[in-house]
Design an enzyme around this catalytic site. Structure first.
Site, PDB file in Angstrom:
ATOM      1  N   PHE A 181      43.876  49.037  49.632  1.00 37.54           N
ATOM      2  CA  PHE A 181      45.200  48.896  50.211  1.00 37.54           C
ATOM      3  C   PHE A 181      45.414  50.023  51.233  1.00 37.54           C
ATOM      4  O   PHE A 181      45.063  51.177  50.976  1.00 37.54           O
ATOM      5  CB  PHE A 181      46.282  48.999  49.134  1.00 37.54           C
ATOM      6  CG  PHE A 181      46.490  47.739  48.328  1.00 37.54           C
ATOM      7  CD1 PHE A 181      45.744  46.608  48.544  1.00 37.54           C
ATOM      8  CD2 PHE A 181      47.452  47.701  47.333  1.00 37.54           C
ATOM      9  CE1 PHE A 181      45.935  45.446  47.797  1.00 37.54           C
ATOM     10  CE2 PHE A 181      47.667  46.562  46.571  1.00 37.54           C
ATOM     11  CZ  PHE A 181      46.907  45.433  46.812  1.00 37.54           C
ATOM     12  N   LYS A 190      32.990  42.700  39.816  1.00 37.36           N
ATOM     13  CA  LYS A 190      34.351  42.539  39.296  1.00 37.36           C
ATOM     14  C   LYS A 190      34.540  41.228  38.534  1.00 37.36           C
ATOM     15  O   LYS A 190      35.513  41.080  37.792  1.00 37.36           O
ATOM     16  CB  LYS A 190      35.364  42.620  40.440  1.00 37.36           C
ATOM     17  CG  LYS A 190      35.428  43.983  41.113  1.00 37.36           C
ATOM     18  CD  LYS A 190      36.431  43.983  42.259  1.00 37.36           C
ATOM     19  CE  LYS A 190      36.510  45.328  42.954  1.00 37.36           C
ATOM     20  NZ  LYS A 190      35.314  45.652  43.771  1.00 37.36           N
TER      21      LYS A 190
END
Length: 428
Positions: free
Chosen positions: A410, A346
């Site tokens: 999440f 990332k």
């Protein structure tokens, strides 16, 4: 009557191998270009071009560049597909071509698709909502629902190739594509399918999605230096950079791959999944849930922690996430943690959300094949709480026999995928 435990004990566990890969990313629209970009430390982050971001605190993202929808579908079909679905089709086509698949010679009833996405066709939803508000319900596209729903990435890939085996989507935020791979591998392991196309696709660089993440204060605001904004494990990190794209893999049982003479790229050794059951966005303290996922993957693979050479971390460039993942790795690997190489994909492509696990697993396979581990870029001032070997700003060259790929989402979703170099020991 035979009991359930006796029945299960007779079921063989098939080995699962990877025979094809496809990628659409912010730094390249094929696996080879993507991998070359990772080794070069190239960033895909830049100012957003898709819409006006002048009122947003974050104005940067990892957009896919130079993507031609007509490379994935004809003109009529492309108009009826969301951007995420087009990414899924394009990456799947590369994976199928790379695996040299001729489905006319295979049993399509035993070939399936599991593709994950965290949000799905949000671009379509936003555009059609505007049509509703501005022009009324009669102007909403009849293709809104199939363009919007998350399962359609898997659906259209199945339709494209006529695959009639297991077909569905996994939805677990940023763990979606890792869950997809885990499910696909287990379907093959237990003999429910011979071949699965799997991974994830995401296209969430849209006005509403960007506004939502901005309001959550989760993203970097380093707008004047986009290429330096994603800085996992760095003391000056200030949030993640959103990305988009797709990472797709072809998985097969070893028997199936051998029978058709496939080139085997790597082997899925084990999968581990867990839940934090702690908070809707924050990770569990000390990365306890992440640690359980890694332990489960090692147990499933029947390998010891010191057999692992490399971990592709979730590494989002968020304050809590990077620290908790570091703590989780130390808790699982003990002294061996200092001998591991870790990194964060990332740092260059940003966070592809539901597609992250797919593109990062591809990076693991390329490391196994090449003996090269790509850098974590922008790691100039290490956070003292993040004290592992993250391949900071340099390529590490070393044999990689076993790698782990971590994905956390999440809602407290944790997935760890264990992948290794294929060794043909004659077993199944």
């Amino acid at each position: 009557m035979t009991g359930n435990s006796d029945h299960r004990s007779t079921r063989p566990r098939h080995r699962v191998v990877i025979t094809g890969m496809g990628a659409i990313t912010p730094i390249g629209n094929s696996v080879d270009v993507y991998w070359d970009g990772l080794l070069a430390g190239r960033s895909g982050a830049a100012l957003i071009t898709a819409f006006d971001t002048s009122q947003y605190p974050t104005r940067i993202a990892g957009e896919v560049k130079g993507f031609d929808p007509l490379s994935a579908a004809d003109k009529k079909e492309a108009r009826r597909l969301d951007r995420a679905e087009l990414f899924a089709l394009a990456a799947s086509s590369e994976a199928v071509t790379g695996a040299r698949l001729d489905f006319d010679r295979l049993n399509r009833d035993r070939c399936g698709v599991v593709i994950g996405s965290g949000i799905g066709g949000i671009d379509t939803f936003e555009r059609q909502h505007q049509a509703l508000l501005n022009q009324g319900p009669g102007r909403v596209s009849p293709f809104l629902i199939p363009m919007m729903i998350i399962d359609m990435c898997a659906g259209i890939v199945s339709l494209r190739h006529g695959l009639r085996g297991p077909n569905y989507a996994t939805v677990s935020a940023c763990a979606s594509s890792a869950h997809a791979v885990a499910d696909a591998a287990r379907l093959i392991e237990r003999g429910d399918a011979d071949l699965m196309i799997t991974g994830g696709a995401e296209a969430t660089i849209t006005p509403v999605a960007l506004a939502g993440f901005c309001s959550a204060r989760a993203m970097s605001t380093r707008n004047d230096e986009p290429e330096r904004a994603s800085r996992p494990f760095d003391a000056d990190r200030d949030g993640f950079v959103m990305g988009e794209g797709a990472g797709i893999l072809v998985l097969e049982s070893l028997e199936h791959a051998r029978k058709r003479g496939a080139t085997i790229l790597a082997e899925i050794l084990g999968t581990g999944m867990s839940a934090d059951a702690y908070h809707i966005t924050a990770p569990a303290p000390q990365g306890e849930g992440a640690a359980r996922a890694m332990k489960s993957a090692l147990a499933d693979a029947e390998i010891k922690p010191d057999a692992v050479d490399y971990i592709n971390t979730h590494g989002t460039s968020t304050d809590l996430g990077d620290v908790c993942e570091t703590e989780a790795i130390r808790s699982v690997f003990g002294a061996h943690a200092d001998r591991l190489v870790t990194n964060s994909t990332k740092s260059m492509i940003g966070h592809l959300l539901g597609a992250a696990g797919g593109v990062e697993l591809i990076a693991c396979v390329k490391s196994i094949r090449s003996g090269k581990i790509h850098p974590t870029t922008n790691l100039d001032k290490p956070d003292p709480k993040c004290d592992l070997n993250y391949a900071a700003n340099h390529v590490v060259e070393r044999p990689v026999r076993v790698a782990l790929s971590n994905s956390f989402g999440f809602g407290g979703h944790n997935v760890c995928l264990a992948v290794g170099a294929f060794t043909d020991n004659g077993g199944t």
